[in-house]
Design a protein around this motif. Sequence first.
Motif, PDB file in Angstrom:
ATOM      1  N   GLY A   1       0.781  -1.232   0.000  1.00 33.95           N
ATOM      2  CA  GLY A   1       0.000   0.000   0.000  1.00 33.95           C
ATOM      3  C   GLY A   1       0.808   1.274   0.000  1.00 33.95           C
ATOM      4  N   GLU A   2       2.121   1.164  -0.029  1.00 39.24           N
ATOM      5  CA  GLU A   2       3.008   2.334  -0.014  1.00 39.24           C
ATOM      6  C   GLU A   2       3.609   2.531  -1.401  1.00 39.24           C
ATOM      7  OE1 GLU A   2       7.097   3.893   2.253  1.00 39.24           O
ATOM      8  OE2 GLU A   2       6.279   1.894   2.661  1.00 39.24           O
ATOM      9  N   THR A   3       3.645   3.768  -1.874  1.00 38.51           N
ATOM     10  CA  THR A   3       4.252   4.109  -3.150  1.00 38.51           C
ATOM     11  C   THR A   3       5.550   4.871  -2.895  1.00 38.51           C
ATOM     12  OG1 THR A   3       2.111   4.214  -4.257  1.00 38.51           O
ATOM     13  CG2 THR A   3       3.945   5.304  -5.343  1.00 38.51           C
ATOM     14  N   PHE A   4       6.613   4.483  -3.574  1.00 35.16           N
ATOM     15  CA  PHE A   4       7.926   5.093  -3.361  1.00 35.16           C
ATOM     16  C   PHE A   4       8.782   4.840  -4.598  1.00 35.16           C
ATOM     17  CE2 PHE A   4       7.746   0.800  -1.767  1.00 35.16           C
ATOM     18  CZ  PHE A   4       8.868   0.199  -2.281  1.00 35.16           C
ATOM     19  N   THR A   5       9.876   5.565  -4.715  1.00 30.26           N
ATOM     20  CA  THR A   5      10.809   5.310  -5.803  1.00 30.26           C
ATOM     21  C   THR A   5      11.869   4.323  -5.336  1.00 30.26           C
ATOM     22  OG1 THR A   5      12.070   7.282  -5.207  1.00 30.26           O
ATOM     23  CG2 THR A   5      10.463   7.499  -6.994  1.00 30.26           C
ATOM     24  N   TYR A   6      12.348   3.511  -6.276  1.00 26.97           N
ATOM     25  CA  TYR A   6      13.278   2.429  -5.973  1.00 26.97           C
ATOM     26  C   TYR A   6      14.577   2.979  -5.387  1.00 26.97           C
ATOM     27  CZ  TYR A   6      15.932  -1.905  -6.755  1.00 26.97           C
ATOM     28  OH  TYR A   6      16.687  -3.034  -6.594  1.00 26.97           O
TER      29      TYR A   6
ATOM     30  N   ARG B   1      19.418   8.478 -10.112  1.00 30.81           N
ATOM     31  CA  ARG B   1      19.348   9.943 -10.064  1.00 30.81           C
ATOM     32  C   ARG B   1      20.152  10.533  -8.912  1.00 30.81           C
ATOM     33  NH1 ARG B   1      13.220  11.211  -7.768  1.00 30.81           N
ATOM     34  NH2 ARG B   1      13.333   9.882  -5.919  1.00 30.81           N
ATOM     35  N   ALA B   2      20.450   9.747  -7.875  1.00 33.27           N
ATOM     36  CA  ALA B   2      21.185  10.291  -6.725  1.00 33.27           C
ATOM     37  C   ALA B   2      22.004   9.196  -6.071  1.00 33.27           C
ATOM     38  CB  ALA B   2      20.218  10.902  -5.706  1.00 33.27           C
ATOM     39  N   ILE B   3      23.201   9.578  -5.626  1.00 37.18           N
ATOM     40  CA  ILE B   3      24.118   8.695  -4.913  1.00 37.18           C
ATOM     41  C   ILE B   3      24.527   9.405  -3.632  1.00 37.18           C
ATOM     42  CG2 ILE B   3      26.444   7.706  -4.966  1.00 37.18           C
ATOM     43  CD1 ILE B   3      26.014   7.309  -8.012  1.00 37.18           C
ATOM     44  N   THR B   4      24.364   8.726  -2.496  1.00 35.12           N
ATOM     45  CA  THR B   4      24.629   9.357  -1.211  1.00 35.12           C
ATOM     46  C   THR B   4      25.504   8.451  -0.360  1.00 35.12           C
ATOM     47  OG1 THR B   4      22.427  10.372  -1.295  1.00 35.12           O
ATOM     48  CG2 THR B   4      23.566  10.388   0.833  1.00 35.12           C
ATOM     49  N   VAL B   5      26.613   8.978   0.110  1.00 33.65           N
ATOM     50  CA  VAL B   5      27.492   8.235   1.025  1.00 33.65           C
ATOM     51  C   VAL B   5      26.989   8.478   2.442  1.00 33.65           C
ATOM     52  CG1 VAL B   5      29.853   7.884   1.821  1.00 33.65           C
ATOM     53  CG2 VAL B   5      29.427   8.539  -0.569  1.00 33.65           C
ATOM     54  N   GLN B   6      26.775   7.402   3.201  1.00 31.27           N
ATOM     55  CA  GLN B   6      26.192   7.538   4.536  1.00 31.27           C
ATOM     56  C   GLN B   6      26.680   6.412   5.446  1.00 31.27           C
ATOM     57  OE1 GLN B   6      22.193   7.551   2.866  1.00 31.27           O
ATOM     58  NE2 GLN B   6      21.823   5.472   3.619  1.00 31.27           N
ATOM     59  N   ASP B   7      26.374   6.548   6.719  1.00 36.39           N
ATOM     60  CA  ASP B   7      26.894   5.594   7.710  1.00 36.39           C
ATOM     61  C   ASP B   7      25.919   4.466   8.009  1.00 36.39           C
ATOM     62  OD1 ASP B   7      24.974   6.923   9.151  1.00 36.39           O
ATOM     63  OD2 ASP B   7      26.349   7.709  10.673  1.00 36.39           O
ATOM     64  N   HIS B   8      24.917   4.264   7.158  1.00 41.62           N
ATOM     65  CA  HIS B   8      23.942   3.198   7.341  1.00 41.62           C
ATOM     66  C   HIS B   8      23.401   2.796   5.973  1.00 41.62           C
ATOM     67  CE1 HIS B   8      21.723   7.016   7.364  1.00 41.62           C
ATOM     68  NE2 HIS B   8      20.737   6.325   6.790  1.00 41.62           N
ATOM     69  N   PRO B   9      22.876   1.579   5.860  1.00 43.71           N
ATOM     70  CA  PRO B   9      22.265   1.176   4.595  1.00 43.71           C
ATOM     71  C   PRO B   9      21.081   2.061   4.239  1.00 43.71           C
ATOM     72  CG  PRO B   9      22.652  -0.726   6.011  1.00 43.71           C
ATOM     73  CD  PRO B   9      22.877   0.490   6.851  1.00 43.71           C
ATOM     74  N   SER B  10      20.660   1.995   2.994  1.00 49.61           N
ATOM     75  CA  SER B  10      19.500   2.754   2.542  1.00 49.61           C
ATOM     76  C   SER B  10      18.279   2.430   3.398  1.00 49.61           C
ATOM     77  CB  SER B  10      19.204   2.422   1.080  1.00 49.61           C
ATOM     78  OG  SER B  10      17.957   2.956   0.682  1.00 49.61           O
ATOM     79  N   ASP B  11      17.461   3.467   3.640  1.00 50.38           N
ATOM     80  CA  ASP B  11      16.208   3.286   4.365  1.00 50.38           C
ATOM     81  C   ASP B  11      15.061   2.905   3.437  1.00 50.38           C
ATOM     82  OD1 ASP B  11      17.244   3.919   6.912  1.00 50.38           O
ATOM     83  OD2 ASP B  11      17.120   6.068   6.456  1.00 50.38           O
ATOM     84  N   ASN B  12      15.328   2.805   2.151  1.00 50.66           N
ATOM     85  CA  ASN B  12      14.282   2.485   1.193  1.00 50.66           C
ATOM     86  C   ASN B  12      13.664   1.119   1.511  1.00 50.66           C
ATOM     87  OD1 ASN B  12      13.286   1.358  -1.593  1.00 50.66           O
ATOM     88  ND2 ASN B  12      13.567   3.545  -1.916  1.00 50.66           N
ATOM     89  N   PRO B  13      12.348   0.959   1.321  1.00 53.00           N
ATOM     90  CA  PRO B  13      11.731  -0.347   1.613  1.00 53.00           C
ATOM     91  C   PRO B  13      12.360  -1.511   0.871  1.00 53.00           C
ATOM     92  CG  PRO B  13      10.033   1.333   1.341  1.00 53.00           C
ATOM     93  CD  PRO B  13      11.332   1.989   0.984  1.00 53.00           C
ATOM     94  N   ILE B  14      12.870  -1.292  -0.335  1.00 55.95           N
ATOM     95  CA  ILE B  14      13.506  -2.384  -1.075  1.00 55.95           C
ATOM     96  C   ILE B  14      14.733  -2.883  -0.310  1.00 55.95           C
ATOM     97  CG2 ILE B  14      14.741  -3.004  -3.188  1.00 55.95           C
ATOM     98  CD1 ILE B  14      11.796  -2.747  -3.695  1.00 55.95           C
ATOM     99  N   GLN B  15      15.539  -1.965   0.215  1.00 61.54           N
ATOM    100  CA  GLN B  15      16.729  -2.345   0.968  1.00 61.54           C
ATOM    101  C   GLN B  15      16.364  -2.867   2.352  1.00 61.54           C
ATOM    102  OE1 GLN B  15      19.999  -2.082  -0.135  1.00 61.54           O
ATOM    103  NE2 GLN B  15      20.819  -2.940   1.745  1.00 61.54           N
ATOM    104  N   ARG B  16      15.365  -2.250   2.945  1.00 59.16           N
ATOM    105  CA  ARG B  16      15.044  -2.542   4.344  1.00 59.16           C
ATOM    106  C   ARG B  16      14.327  -3.881   4.515  1.00 59.16           C
ATOM    107  NH1 ARG B  16      12.210   1.748   5.162  1.00 59.16           N
ATOM    108  NH2 ARG B  16      10.147   0.786   5.284  1.00 59.16           N
ATOM    109  N   THR B  17      13.468  -4.251   3.559  1.00 56.96           N
ATOM    110  CA  THR B  17      12.638  -5.433   3.769  1.00 56.96           C
ATOM    111  C   THR B  17      12.781  -6.507   2.698  1.00 56.96           C
ATOM    112  OG1 THR B  17      10.709  -4.540   2.589  1.00 56.96           O
ATOM    113  CG2 THR B  17      10.929  -3.982   4.915  1.00 56.96           C
TER     114      THR B  17
END
Length: 361
Positions: free
Chosen positions: A150-155, A205-221
């Motif tokens: 039920g959630e819409t988001f970009t990959y 479209r965007a690349i971000t260096v960070q101290d944790h994995p992506s929070d995107n639902p694809i990465q998270r679940t």
Amino acid sequence: MPISTKPNLTVRREHPFNAETPAERLVAAMTTPTADFYVRNHGSMPEPDTATHRLSVGGMVEKPLDLDLATLEKDFERREVRALMQCAGNRRRDLLAVAPVAGDPWGPGALGNADWSGVSLADVLKAAGVKEGKGLHVAIDCLDECEMDGETFTYGVSIPLEKAMHPLTLIATGMNGEALTREHGAPMRIVAPGFAGARNAKWVRAITVQDHPSDNPIQRTEYKLFPSEITAETADPAKGMTIEPMPLNSAICIPANHANLKEGRTTVAGWAVSGSHPIARVELSLDGGRSWLQTELENDTDHPWSWTLWSIEVPLCVGDHELVARAFDAAGQTQPSLSDDTWNYKGYLENAWHRVHVVVG
């Protein structure tokens, strides 16, 4: 031609469009033609304007960047890599024979070997003044719109910074000597050799260096490997194993499963892949795994991220036969014998011996 009418592929789902390469086409050449290359989508297939599309690079860097395609190709050295790409659900259909699993029923054709070209992701990150360190991640945000629960988001996904800094991890703009096509991520995608296809994000479209994995639902679940006793109801994504490198695997592409063959000598051929060590040998059994023959290998030794193709000519007498393939890598590792040993409710990383049944008469 609409993507859903591509004649070279076996469609597994129309929306989002997912299609695999017919097995016999996979062994026709060391590189897979773009028209034959499998297509894996999680949502929409955007078609950004190449002239106006931009890539931002930020996060834990000293000099954030905003690049268009022309600048990317002009300011950075062009690099090429021949590399296998494979869906984490490849061969999922074999797991369905054990028990129901989630996801598209891929056969052995949700993979392909291509010549990718573009610029090194490491070069771009260095130009941005990346702050290297242990435990850092590179999050990749894309244009394709997904819908889940039920959630819409970009990959979006992420890869460890160590993988991003490998010189042959690319921001790819070309495939097999031509510009990327829409279904393969034009105008730019990530190519992370050896990693599951999900990490090779398209329409970046965007690349971000960070101290944790992506929070995107694809990465998270998604793309989490669980033990066989875990179900969709009991799964905790935080405890699942994040799928990145792909395991040792092999498959029979010729003859097809349930083929009717004439008595006599028959060519059996297929592919073998390994995410860490080179393929050392591939063996074929004509009797369900009781005895084995060594096959002839076509190793692409100049391209360590490539696959291995194998073949053998064998005599087959009248009757039913179970052909079985297994691979060994240079570390002596081999595949598990039964799909029961690899079953998981999401249907990921099936790499048991590949079995094909044929009738000779």
